[in-house]
Structure formats: C-alpha cells, structure tokens
Design a protein around this motif. Structure first.
Motif, PDB file in Angstrom:
ATOM      1  N   SER A 212       0.865  -1.239  -0.037  1.00 22.79           N
ATOM      2  CA  SER A 212      -0.170  -0.016   0.078  1.00 22.79           C
ATOM      3  C   SER A 212       0.892   1.324  -0.090  1.00 22.79           C
ATOM      4  CB  SER A 212      -0.956  -0.202   1.061  1.00 22.79           C
ATOM      5  OG  SER A 212      -0.259   0.236   2.385  1.00 22.79           O
ATOM      6  N   CYS A 213       2.162   0.895  -0.415  1.00 23.17           N
ATOM      7  CA  CYS A 213       2.932   2.301  -0.170  1.00 23.17           C
ATOM      8  C   CYS A 213       3.105   3.049  -1.490  1.00 23.17           C
ATOM      9  CB  CYS A 213       4.134   1.887   0.303  1.00 23.17           C
ATOM     10  SG  CYS A 213       4.299   1.563   2.206  1.00 23.17           S
ATOM     11  N   GLY A 214       2.601   2.844  -2.593  1.00 22.74           N
ATOM     12  CA  GLY A 214       2.836   3.202  -3.817  1.00 22.74           C
ATOM     13  C   GLY A 214       4.071   2.805  -4.747  1.00 22.74           C
ATOM     14  N   SER A 215       4.792   2.018  -4.355  1.00 26.56           N
ATOM     15  CA  SER A 215       6.048   1.717  -5.108  1.00 26.56           C
ATOM     16  C   SER A 215       6.043   0.181  -5.492  1.00 26.56           C
ATOM     17  CB  SER A 215       7.180   1.751  -4.321  1.00 26.56           C
ATOM     18  OG  SER A 215       7.480   3.109  -3.952  1.00 26.56           O
ATOM     19  N   PRO A 216       6.168  -0.080  -6.803  1.00 27.48           N
ATOM     20  CA  PRO A 216       6.141  -1.433  -7.336  1.00 27.48           C
ATOM     21  C   PRO A 216       7.050  -2.243  -6.569  1.00 27.48           C
ATOM     22  CG  PRO A 216       6.868   0.038  -9.014  1.00 27.48           C
ATOM     23  CD  PRO A 216       6.854   0.740  -7.832  1.00 27.48           C
ATOM     24  N   ILE A 217       6.468  -3.737  -6.269  1.00 32.11           N
ATOM     25  CA  ILE A 217       7.296  -4.625  -5.757  1.00 32.11           C
ATOM     26  C   ILE A 217       6.933  -5.994  -6.426  1.00 32.11           C
ATOM     27  CG2 ILE A 217       7.545  -3.659  -3.299  1.00 32.11           C
ATOM     28  CD1 ILE A 217       4.997  -4.910  -2.404  1.00 32.11           C
ATOM     29  N   GLU A 218       7.696  -6.837  -6.170  1.00 32.74           N
ATOM     30  CA  GLU A 218       7.560  -8.372  -6.756  1.00 32.74           C
ATOM     31  C   GLU A 218       6.732  -9.296  -5.787  1.00 32.74           C
ATOM     32  OE1 GLU A 218       8.630  -9.397  -9.773  1.00 32.74           O
ATOM     33  OE2 GLU A 218       9.105  -7.253 -10.246  1.00 32.74           O
ATOM     34  N   PHE A 219       5.953 -10.239  -6.476  1.00 34.44           N
ATOM     35  CA  PHE A 219       5.244 -11.273  -5.853  1.00 34.44           C
ATOM     36  C   PHE A 219       5.967 -12.369  -5.798  1.00 34.44           C
ATOM     37  CE2 PHE A 219       1.930 -14.522  -5.526  1.00 34.44           C
ATOM     38  CZ  PHE A 219       1.660 -14.592  -4.266  1.00 34.44           C
ATOM     39  N   ARG A 220       5.980 -13.080  -4.655  1.00 32.89           N
ATOM     40  CA  ARG A 220       6.591 -14.436  -4.703  1.00 32.89           C
ATOM     41  C   ARG A 220       5.689 -15.333  -3.691  1.00 32.89           C
ATOM     42  NH1 ARG A 220       8.452 -19.018  -5.984  1.00 32.89           N
ATOM     43  NH2 ARG A 220       9.991 -19.903  -4.599  1.00 32.89           N
TER      44      ARG A 220
ATOM     45  N   PRO B 236       0.567 -24.946  -2.759  1.00 37.00           N
ATOM     46  CA  PRO B 236       1.622 -25.813  -3.440  1.00 37.00           C
ATOM     47  C   PRO B 236       2.583 -24.965  -3.656  1.00 37.00           C
ATOM     48  CG  PRO B 236      -0.032 -25.563  -5.095  1.00 37.00           C
ATOM     49  CD  PRO B 236      -0.701 -24.867  -3.592  1.00 37.00           C
ATOM     50  N   THR B 237       3.942 -25.600  -3.853  1.00 46.15           N
ATOM     51  CA  THR B 237       5.152 -25.079  -4.129  1.00 46.15           C
ATOM     52  C   THR B 237       5.045 -24.408  -5.646  1.00 46.15           C
ATOM     53  OG1 THR B 237       6.187 -26.633  -2.741  1.00 46.15           O
ATOM     54  CG2 THR B 237       7.911 -25.298  -4.444  1.00 46.15           C
ATOM     55  N   ALA B 238       5.553 -23.130  -5.540  1.00 47.89           N
ATOM     56  CA  ALA B 238       5.635 -22.577  -6.920  1.00 47.89           C
ATOM     57  C   ALA B 238       6.747 -22.545  -7.528  1.00 47.89           C
ATOM     58  CB  ALA B 238       5.145 -20.944  -6.711  1.00 47.89           C
ATOM     59  N   GLU B 239       6.945 -23.038  -8.891  1.00 50.76           N
ATOM     60  CA  GLU B 239       8.049 -23.073  -9.695  1.00 50.76           C
ATOM     61  C   GLU B 239       8.141 -21.646 -10.226  1.00 50.76           C
ATOM     62  OE1 GLU B 239       7.683 -25.846 -12.936  1.00 50.76           O
ATOM     63  OE2 GLU B 239       6.635 -27.502 -11.781  1.00 50.76           O
ATOM     64  N   ALA B 240       9.744 -21.632 -10.571  1.00 49.82           N
ATOM     65  CA  ALA B 240      10.100 -20.250 -10.982  1.00 49.82           C
ATOM     66  C   ALA B 240       9.125 -19.560 -12.165  1.00 49.82           C
ATOM     67  CB  ALA B 240      11.472 -20.291 -11.328  1.00 49.82           C
ATOM     68  N   GLY B 241       8.722 -18.333 -11.843  1.00 41.90           N
ATOM     69  CA  GLY B 241       7.795 -17.803 -12.882  1.00 41.90           C
ATOM     70  C   GLY B 241       6.384 -17.973 -12.888  1.00 41.90           C
ATOM     71  N   LEU B 242       5.876 -18.771 -11.875  1.00 45.32           N
ATOM     72  CA  LEU B 242       4.630 -19.357 -11.722  1.00 45.32           C
ATOM     73  C   LEU B 242       3.973 -18.993 -10.453  1.00 45.32           C
ATOM     74  CD1 LEU B 242       4.825 -22.631 -13.661  1.00 45.32           C
ATOM     75  CD2 LEU B 242       4.023 -20.815 -14.452  1.00 45.32           C
ATOM     76  N   ASP B 243       4.584 -18.199  -9.575  1.00 46.15           N
ATOM     77  CA  ASP B 243       3.922 -17.598  -8.377  1.00 46.15           C
ATOM     78  C   ASP B 243       2.688 -17.343  -8.371  1.00 46.15           C
ATOM     79  OD1 ASP B 243       6.588 -17.524  -6.712  1.00 46.15           O
ATOM     80  OD2 ASP B 243       7.040 -16.387  -8.505  1.00 46.15           O
TER      81      ASP B 243
ATOM     82  N   GLY C 198      13.068 -19.000  -1.297  1.00 45.28           N
ATOM     83  CA  GLY C 198      13.239 -19.476  -2.890  1.00 45.28           C
ATOM     84  C   GLY C 198      13.511 -18.555  -3.932  1.00 45.28           C
ATOM     85  N   ILE C 199      14.042 -17.453  -3.506  1.00 39.33           N
ATOM     86  CA  ILE C 199      14.124 -16.019  -4.363  1.00 39.33           C
ATOM     87  C   ILE C 199      15.766 -16.289  -4.831  1.00 39.33           C
ATOM     88  CG2 ILE C 199      14.588 -13.655  -4.710  1.00 39.33           C
ATOM     89  CD1 ILE C 199      11.993 -13.347  -2.769  1.00 39.33           C
ATOM     90  N   VAL C 200      15.929 -16.237  -6.189  1.00 42.62           N
ATOM     91  CA  VAL C 200      17.325 -16.287  -6.486  1.00 42.62           C
ATOM     92  C   VAL C 200      17.850 -14.975  -7.138  1.00 42.62           C
ATOM     93  CG1 VAL C 200      19.071 -17.424  -8.112  1.00 42.62           C
ATOM     94  CG2 VAL C 200      17.101 -18.807  -7.149  1.00 42.62           C
ATOM     95  N   ARG C 201      18.711 -14.590  -6.582  1.00 40.03           N
ATOM     96  CA  ARG C 201      19.098 -13.033  -6.946  1.00 40.03           C
ATOM     97  C   ARG C 201      20.586 -13.343  -8.075  1.00 40.03           C
ATOM     98  NH1 ARG C 201      18.519  -8.654  -2.980  1.00 40.03           N
ATOM     99  NH2 ARG C 201      16.658  -9.275  -1.712  1.00 40.03           N
ATOM    100  N   ASN C 202      20.381 -12.315  -8.914  1.00 41.96           N
ATOM    101  CA  ASN C 202      21.662 -12.188  -9.889  1.00 41.96           C
ATOM    102  C   ASN C 202      22.212 -10.811  -9.238  1.00 41.96           C
ATOM    103  OD1 ASN C 202      21.095 -14.225 -11.179  1.00 41.96           O
ATOM    104  ND2 ASN C 202      19.714 -13.348 -12.386  1.00 41.96           N
ATOM    105  N   ASP C 203      23.081 -11.048  -8.296  1.00 35.38           N
ATOM    106  CA  ASP C 203      23.790  -9.676  -7.886  1.00 35.38           C
ATOM    107  C   ASP C 203      25.272  -9.747  -8.277  1.00 35.38           C
ATOM    108  OD1 ASP C 203      21.407  -8.895  -6.453  1.00 35.38           O
ATOM    109  OD2 ASP C 203      22.277  -9.830  -4.538  1.00 35.38           O
ATOM    110  N   SER C 204      25.575  -9.613  -9.771  1.00 39.80           N
ATOM    111  CA  SER C 204      26.629  -9.807 -10.179  1.00 39.80           C
ATOM    112  C   SER C 204      27.430  -8.424 -10.222  1.00 39.80           C
ATOM    113  CB  SER C 204      26.787 -10.317 -11.463  1.00 39.80           C
ATOM    114  OG  SER C 204      25.893  -9.761 -12.611  1.00 39.80           O
ATOM    115  N   ALA C 205      26.508  -7.277 -10.078  1.00 44.00           N
ATOM    116  CA  ALA C 205      27.101  -6.147 -10.162  1.00 44.00           C
ATOM    117  C   ALA C 205      27.616  -5.448  -8.723  1.00 44.00           C
ATOM    118  CB  ALA C 205      25.925  -5.069 -10.672  1.00 44.00           C
TER     119      ALA C 205
END
Length: 177
Positions: A11-19, A24-31, A169-176
C-alpha cells in the motif's frame, strides 16, 4: 518488532515483486498462477457449486488484487492490514470481503458471500518483495472464529519460518556487487 507499525509495502505506492512460498510450491515464474490455484482450492469446499463464468470472475478478482498489491496500491485496512503485530514474524493479510458463492446443502442451492484472507510476509532481507504463504476462506459460522483464523495464521508462520533460511526461494543475480 521495529518498523512493523509501518504500512504494508503493498500500500506504499511503489512497485514490488510477488513471490509465493506456501502450498503448493511455486515453480520459478509461476508464483501468481500457483497462488491463484491455492485460492480457488481454498474457496471450493465440498458442496460448493461454480458456474464457469463465476469461477473465471473470481480467479480474475484474485489475480487483480495481487497485481494491485504488486503496484503498491492496496487500500490499508480494507484490502491489506497487519496480523497480530505483537507476535513475530510480521505478517499481513490481503482481504477479499464479498466473493459470491453458491453452496448446495441438502439438495438446495444457497447463495452467499465468502471472506478470503491471504497471509504474506514482507521480509527485511528482500525489500523489493512480498511473499504469499497461505490463503483460506475465513469461516464465520463456527463457534471460535478467532481460534479458527489463528490456526490459519499459524500455517502461514510455518511457511515463513521454513523459507527464512532459503530466502523464500528467491534467486538473485547480484553480479554487479
């Protein structure tokens, strides 16, 4: 718990991701798909009758509410509120108040509305996410409404606890970094 008196990220007005980290368990991209299936299962007890149009509408309502949450546009208290802030982990509930349902009881059709709750966390370790854990129909025709709902909250807490060590279960790509 410090900072938990803050409003939900949803409810804070900024976009966030849903996981989805529940059953049941969610496969990647099927949350969202997995959470939607859990929602439909939760509101489809024995004796509930769905016409295909009504079922499509209910699915769309659920998905729209989660997408609105992901945009950070839910209305506090009416659509999202904290759950038992005295007892960690910090959980919130996203609320659906008037889902039209038809139950068949003793051969008769009864039209009524259902209340639904989806419990989610907003872990400090992943500030760009909200994590769905459990969805259920809130039963109001039982002797102990509060106790019944507390049992559902405990299910969400168990998913929160089991996901904490795996970052839900969130996999991050923090290569930067």
């Amino acid at each position: 718990m410090p900072g938990f008196d803050a409003p939900s990220r949803c409810s804070c007005g900024s976009p966030i991701e849903f996981r989805w980290f529940g059953y049941p368990t969610a496969e990647a991209g099927l949350d969202l798909d997995t959470a939607t299936d859990a929602f439909i299962t939760s509101i489809s007890p024995e004796g509930r009758v769905w016409n295909p149009y009504a079922l499509r509408m209910v699915r769309a309502e659920f998905r729209d509410r989660i997408k609105t949450a992901a945009r950070g546009e839910l209305e506090p208290v009416d659509e999202v509120k904290p759950v038992d802030i005295r007892n960690p982990p910090p959980l919130y509930e996203i609320r659906w108040q008037g889902i039209h349902v038809t139950d068949q009881i003793d051969g008769q059709l009864h039209h009524t509305t259902a209340l639904v709750r989806m419990y989610h966390s907003e872990p400090a370790s992943i500030p760009e996410y909200f994590v769905g854990h459990h969805v259920h129909e809130k039963l109001v025709d039982v002797d102990d409404i509060s106790g019944t709902q507390q049992a559902e909250i405990e299910i969400a807490k168990r998913f929160f606890d089991s996901g904490e060590s795996s970052n839900w279960g969130i996999v991050r790509n923090d290569s930067a970094v």
